[in-house]
Design a protein around this motif. Structure first.
Motif, PDB file in Angstrom:
ATOM      1  N   THR A  86       0.841  -1.192   0.000  1.00  0.00           N
ATOM      2  CA  THR A  86       0.000   0.000   0.000  1.00  0.00           C
ATOM      3  C   THR A  86       0.878   1.244   0.000  1.00  0.00           C
ATOM      4  OG1 THR A  86      -0.160   0.105   2.427  1.00  0.00           O
ATOM      5  CG2 THR A  86      -1.820  -1.225   1.263  1.00  0.00           C
ATOM      6  N   HIS A  88       1.030   5.677   1.056  1.00  0.00           N
ATOM      7  CA  HIS A  88       0.495   6.838   1.774  1.00  0.00           C
ATOM      8  C   HIS A  88       1.076   8.093   1.143  1.00  0.00           C
ATOM      9  CE1 HIS A  88      -1.174   9.049   5.192  1.00  0.00           C
ATOM     10  NE2 HIS A  88      -0.030   9.709   5.267  1.00  0.00           N
ATOM     11  N   ARG A 105      -2.056   8.389  13.173  1.00  0.00           N
ATOM     12  CA  ARG A 105      -3.451   8.691  12.873  1.00  0.00           C
ATOM     13  C   ARG A 105      -3.714  10.194  12.914  1.00  0.00           C
ATOM     14  NH1 ARG A 105      -6.009   5.490  17.600  1.00  0.00           N
ATOM     15  NH2 ARG A 105      -3.949   5.979  18.434  1.00  0.00           N
ATOM     16  N   ASP A 145     -12.212  12.565  10.008  1.00  0.00           N
ATOM     17  CA  ASP A 145     -11.210  11.495  10.010  1.00  0.00           C
ATOM     18  C   ASP A 145     -10.369  11.451  11.279  1.00  0.00           C
ATOM     19  OD1 ASP A 145     -11.939  10.490   7.523  1.00  0.00           O
ATOM     20  OD2 ASP A 145     -10.608  11.871   6.453  1.00  0.00           O
ATOM     21  N   ARG A 148      -8.135   8.330  12.494  1.00  0.00           N
ATOM     22  CA  ARG A 148      -8.050   7.430  11.345  1.00  0.00           C
ATOM     23  C   ARG A 148      -6.783   7.678  10.539  1.00  0.00           C
ATOM     24  NH1 ARG A 148     -14.280   7.983   9.064  1.00  0.00           N
ATOM     25  NH2 ARG A 148     -15.326   7.219  10.948  1.00  0.00           N
ATOM     26  N   TYR A 150      -5.218   6.472   6.507  1.00  0.00           N
ATOM     27  CA  TYR A 150      -5.565   5.817   5.251  1.00  0.00           C
ATOM     28  C   TYR A 150      -4.312   5.462   4.450  1.00  0.00           C
ATOM     29  CZ  TYR A 150     -10.331   7.416   6.118  1.00  0.00           C
ATOM     30  OH  TYR A 150     -11.567   7.631   6.674  1.00  0.00           O
ATOM     31  N   ASP A 205     -12.872  -3.953   5.147  1.00  0.00           N
ATOM     32  CA  ASP A 205     -11.898  -3.661   4.099  1.00  0.00           C
ATOM     33  C   ASP A 205     -11.376  -4.934   3.440  1.00  0.00           C
ATOM     34  OD1 ASP A 205     -12.137  -0.954   4.339  1.00  0.00           O
ATOM     35  OD2 ASP A 205     -10.246  -0.639   5.400  1.00  0.00           O
ATOM     36  N   THR A 234      -8.886   2.198  -0.809  1.00  0.00           N
ATOM     37  CA  THR A 234      -8.073   2.565   0.355  1.00  0.00           C
ATOM     38  C   THR A 234      -8.433   1.699   1.552  1.00  0.00           C
ATOM     39  OG1 THR A 234      -9.647   4.285   1.066  1.00  0.00           O
ATOM     40  CG2 THR A 234      -7.812   4.978  -0.354  1.00  0.00           C
ATOM     41  N   MET A 236      -8.739   1.851   5.665  1.00  0.00           N
ATOM     42  CA  MET A 236      -8.882   2.785   6.768  1.00  0.00           C
ATOM     43  C   MET A 236      -8.451   2.091   8.055  1.00  0.00           C
ATOM     44  SD  MET A 236     -10.837   3.865   9.539  1.00  0.00           S
ATOM     45  CE  MET A 236     -12.527   3.283   9.360  1.00  0.00           C
TER      46      MET A 236
END
Length: 283
Positions: A86, A88, A105, A145, A148, A150, A205, A234, A236
C-alpha cells in the motif's frame, strides 16, 4: 473450504497481477463448479468496464457452485493471512521520519497546535497571523477522520486523483490555510510504501479487497487484458502504523492537483533529506 495456504505470507501487489491471480485460482478450486475457469476462458471478450460489478456478480458466478457473495466473504476471511503493498501520500522534508516513527493517525489537537506553531514561527506564513484563530475555528475538516489513517492500494490513484495530499500535505491544514503556495513549499511530494498485514485491516476492508480481486480476476480470465486499471481503493486504519511496516518511499515527478482543476505540477529531480543521506548508486 479454500486453503489458507494460498495466502499465508503472500504479498499482494495490485499492479502486479502475478502476485495474486494464481493464488485466487488455487484458493477458489473447492468452490468451482464442473465448468470452472475453463468456462470463463471460453466466454470470449466482454465489453464491460473493468469495475463493472457484473464481472463478479454475473460472470464469475457462472464458474462457482455456491453464491459468489459467499465466495467473496470467505476470500475476505482467507486474506487475513496475507500482506498487501500500500501507499500513503504526503508532503515531507524528510521521509526518514516515517522509517523512524511510522505513520500516525489523524489527531485534530496535534494538527491545531502544529498549524499555530507554523504560522507563528515561519515567516512564509506571516500573512495568516492576524486571523489564524478564526481560520482554525472555521476549518471544515476540524474533526473529520479523527483517529483514522488511510493507505491506498494503488499509488497511481494518489498521484492522479488525490494529489493534494502530496502537494499540500495535511488536508486538515489545507482546511485552515487553503491550497496556498506557502504550503507547497514546505517539503517534497512523497509516496510512502507500506507493507500492510491484512490482519490489521478491518473485516469490511478485507471483504472489499476480496470483491475487487475476484472482479479483476474474472476480467483477466475472460478478456486477457494487458492493462492494470487504476483503483482508488483505500484501507482505513484506526491505529498508528509502526515503522517496521514502512518499506520505502519515492518522489513522483508529476502530480495532479485536484484543488486547482487537476493542474499538473512538476517536481523534476525531487528529493528529501532521507534521499541525500542514502548512498548514490554508481552510474
Amino acid at each position: 473450504m479454500g486453503s489458507g495456504a494460498s495466502w499465508k505470507g503472500r504479498v499482494i501487489n495490485w499492479k502486479d497481477p502475478e502476485t495474486w491471480v494464481p493464488a485466487v485460482s488455487r484458493w477458489a478450486r473447492p468452490y468451482l463448479n464442473d465448468r470452472g475457469i475453463r468456462h470463463l476462458k471460453a466466454l470470449g471478450y466482454k465489453k464491460l468496464h473493468w469495475d463493472d460489478p457484473d464481472w463478479r456478480t454475473r460472470i464469475a458466478q457462472q464458474a462457482f457452485r455456491i453464491d459468489v457473495e459467499e465466495v467473496t466473504t470467505r476470500l475476505g476471511s482467507a486474506l487475513k493471512l496475507a500482506f498487501v503493498e500500500t501507499h500513503h501520500g504526503c508532503l515531507t522534508a524528510d521521509a526518514g521520519t516515517y522509517l523512524r516513527l511510522g505513520l500516525l493517525r489523524n489527531d485534530p489537537d496535534r494538527l491545531e497546535e502544529e498549524v499555530r506553531r507554523m504560522v507563528r514561527e515561519e515567516d512564509a506564513f506571516a500573512r495568516f497571523r492576524p486571523e489564524i484563530e478564526q481560520r482554525i475555528a472555521r476549518n471544515p475538516y476540524r474533526n473529520g477522520d479523527a483517529g483514522r489513517l488511510y493507505v491506498a492500494l494503488d499509488d497511481r490513484a494518489l498521484v492522479e486523483k488525490a494529489g493534494h495530499y502530496l502537494i499540500y500535505g495535511s488536508e486538515w491544514v489545507v482546511g485552515v490555510l487553503g491550497p496556498c503556495e506557502e504550503l507547497r513549499g514546505r517539503g517534497t511530494p512523497t509516496l510512502v510504501k507500506v507493507r500492510l498485514p491484512l490482519s490489521a485491516a478491518s473485516e469490511y476492508d478485507r471483504r472489499e479487497l476480496a470483491e475487487a480481486l475476484l472482479q479483476e480476476w474474472t476480467r483477466i480470465k475472460v478478456n486477457r487484458p494487458v492493462d492494470v486499471p487504476v483503483t482508488v481503493f483505500t484501507f482505513m486504519l484506526r491505529a498508528d502504523l509502526p515503522p517496521a511496516w514502512v518499506t520505502g518511499h519515492r518522489h513522483p515527478e508529476l502530480v495532479r492537483d485536484p484543488l486547482v482543476n487537476f493542474a499538473v505540477r512538476h517536481y523534476p529531480d525531487a528529493f528529501c533529506r532521507k534521499c541525500r543521506q542514502e548512498p548514490r548508486a554508481p552510474d
